[in-house]
Write an enzyme that holds these catalytic residues in place. Structure first.
Site, PDB file in Angstrom:
ATOM      1  N   GLY A   9       0.822  -1.204   0.000  1.00 47.82           N
ATOM      2  CA  GLY A   9       0.000   0.000   0.000  1.00 47.82           C
ATOM      3  C   GLY A   9       0.856   1.254   0.000  1.00 47.82           C
ATOM      4  O   GLY A   9       0.532   2.252   0.645  1.00 47.82           O
ATOM      5  N   ARG A  12       0.327   5.876  -1.883  1.00 52.35           N
ATOM      6  CA  ARG A  12      -0.138   7.171  -1.397  1.00 52.35           C
ATOM      7  C   ARG A  12      -0.437   7.091   0.086  1.00 52.35           C
ATOM      8  O   ARG A  12      -0.341   6.032   0.711  1.00 52.35           O
ATOM      9  CB  ARG A  12      -1.389   7.604  -2.167  1.00 52.35           C
ATOM     10  N   ASP A  59      -2.457  -7.366  -6.070  1.00 49.37           N
ATOM     11  CA  ASP A  59      -3.492  -7.509  -5.062  1.00 49.37           C
ATOM     12  C   ASP A  59      -2.839  -8.172  -3.853  1.00 49.37           C
ATOM     13  O   ASP A  59      -2.389  -9.323  -3.932  1.00 49.37           O
ATOM     14  CB  ASP A  59      -4.629  -8.376  -5.616  1.00 49.37           C
ATOM     15  N   VAL A  60      -2.773  -7.460  -2.738  1.00 51.61           N
ATOM     16  CA  VAL A  60      -2.029  -7.966  -1.584  1.00 51.61           C
ATOM     17  C   VAL A  60      -2.686  -9.180  -0.943  1.00 51.61           C
ATOM     18  O   VAL A  60      -2.054  -9.863  -0.124  1.00 51.61           O
ATOM     19  CB  VAL A  60      -1.847  -6.856  -0.528  1.00 51.61           C
ATOM     20  N   ASN A  86       1.100  -2.228   5.240  1.00 52.59           N
ATOM     21  CA  ASN A  86       0.282  -1.025   5.352  1.00 52.59           C
ATOM     22  C   ASN A  86      -1.019  -1.100   4.551  1.00 52.59           C
ATOM     23  O   ASN A  86      -1.975  -0.402   4.869  1.00 52.59           O
ATOM     24  CB  ASN A  86       1.095   0.192   4.879  1.00 52.59           C
ATOM     25  N   SER A 139      -5.016  -0.194  13.735  1.00 48.28           N
ATOM     26  CA  SER A 139      -5.889   0.979  13.833  1.00 48.28           C
ATOM     27  C   SER A 139      -6.398   1.110  15.259  1.00 48.28           C
ATOM     28  O   SER A 139      -6.503   0.106  15.985  1.00 48.28           O
ATOM     29  CB  SER A 139      -7.074   0.841  12.875  1.00 48.28           C
ATOM     30  N   TYR A 156     -13.686  -4.241   9.359  1.00 49.70           N
ATOM     31  CA  TYR A 156     -12.427  -3.509   9.486  1.00 49.70           C
ATOM     32  C   TYR A 156     -11.878  -3.619  10.906  1.00 49.70           C
ATOM     33  O   TYR A 156     -10.690  -3.896  11.113  1.00 49.70           O
ATOM     34  CB  TYR A 156     -12.659  -2.054   9.117  1.00 49.70           C
ATOM     35  N   ALA A 158     -12.487  -5.902  13.098  1.00 57.66           N
ATOM     36  CA  ALA A 158     -12.073  -7.281  13.344  1.00 57.66           C
ATOM     37  C   ALA A 158     -10.723  -7.575  12.699  1.00 57.66           C
ATOM     38  O   ALA A 158      -9.853  -8.220  13.293  1.00 57.66           O
ATOM     39  CB  ALA A 158     -13.131  -8.246  12.807  1.00 57.66           C
ATOM     40  N   ALA A 159     -10.543  -7.106  11.471  1.00 64.13           N
ATOM     41  CA  ALA A 159      -9.285  -7.331  10.777  1.00 64.13           C
ATOM     42  C   ALA A 159      -8.131  -6.634  11.483  1.00 64.13           C
ATOM     43  O   ALA A 159      -7.049  -7.219  11.666  1.00 64.13           O
ATOM     44  CB  ALA A 159      -9.390  -6.839   9.332  1.00 64.13           C
TER      45      ALA A 159
END
Length: 248
Positions: A9, A12, A59-60, A86, A139, A156, A158-159
């Site tokens: 990522g 940017r 695609d990560v 990231n 996060s 999000y 949860a991840a």
């Protein structure tokens, strides 16, 4: 010897700021992103700092592609000192509105991508005399369960919480040769939050003790520290970069 870093990522936002901070610290930097044009611009800025850059459009969430990228970085530069996970994406839908496919995709981009690149990079770092550093961007949503601004919700959160668990468990398995840490940014001025900040910047800032939203460079400064501190006795930790976001 020049050190090397791989940033997912990295085209940017936070990824770009971190890539440039690492270049300023003397790292050659490999970038992984879907945004080819923006990634090429970041690579040029790395090279303008006198460092080498590699770019991989990918695609990560693709396990095999992650391994191929790490293998190519190793073949080109013969080492990999820092992996920065990231890449991420948010999905703000409530639990009764998000589809199974959307949930799975959010987990894949934010969490499985970390597994993919760590699975590929860890053997390289363990074989190196100098070991390595793995840093993953989590996060504050991992700690709070998601902010009320609805920037992100269950998938999000949860991840990002999964990243913290992965960080702690890997620190035990990969130590002492590899330090594994995570960073939990708060509200950061990136493209992801542009519309929210345009509409609610004053309200959001009122709930931050430092009186402002964060910048990608605020996160990059911690990444640089974790990547470069020679005798760092820290692993399995998460570092909150949110200006003390007590209300949002």
């Amino acid at each position: 010897m020049t050190k090397t870093a791989l940033v997912t990522g990295g085209a940017r936002g936070i990824g770009r700021a971190c890539a440039l901070a690492l270049a300023d610290a003397g790292f050659d930097v490999a970038l992984v992103d879907l945004l080819e044009v923006e990634m090429a611009a970041t690579a040029r800025d790395i090279e303008a700092r006198g460092r080498r850059a590699l770019t991989f459009q990918a695609d990560v969430s693709d396990f095999a592609r992650a391994h191929a990228i790490v293998e190519q970085v190793g073949a080109t530069w013969k080492q990999l000192d820092v992996l920065l996970n990231n890449a991420g994406a948010a999905n703000p839908k409530p639990i009764l509105e998000i589809t199974e496919a959307e949930f799975d995709r959010t987990i894949a981009i934010n969490l499985k991508s970390c597994f993919n690149f760590i699975h590929a990079a860890a053997p390289v770092m363990l074989e190196q005399d100098a070991g390595g550093r793995i840093i993953s961007i989590s996060s504050i949503n991992a700690l709070s369960g998601g902010v009320t601004s609805a920037v992100s919700k269950h998938a999000y959160a949860a991840a990002k919480a999964g990243i913290l668990g992965l960080t702690r468990s890997l620190a035990k398995e990969l130590g002492p040769k590899v330090a594994v840490n995570a960073i939990c940014p708060g509200i950061i001025a990136t493209d992801l939050l542009r519309n929210l900040l345009d509409d609610r910047k004053e309200q959001l800032t009122a709930g931050i003790a430092m009186g402002r939203v964060g910048t990608p460079e605020d996160v990059a400064s911690i990444v640089r520290y974790l990547a470069t501190e020679a005798h760092m006795f820290m692993t399995g930790q998460h570092f909150v970069v949110d200006g003390f976001q007590w209300s949002c």
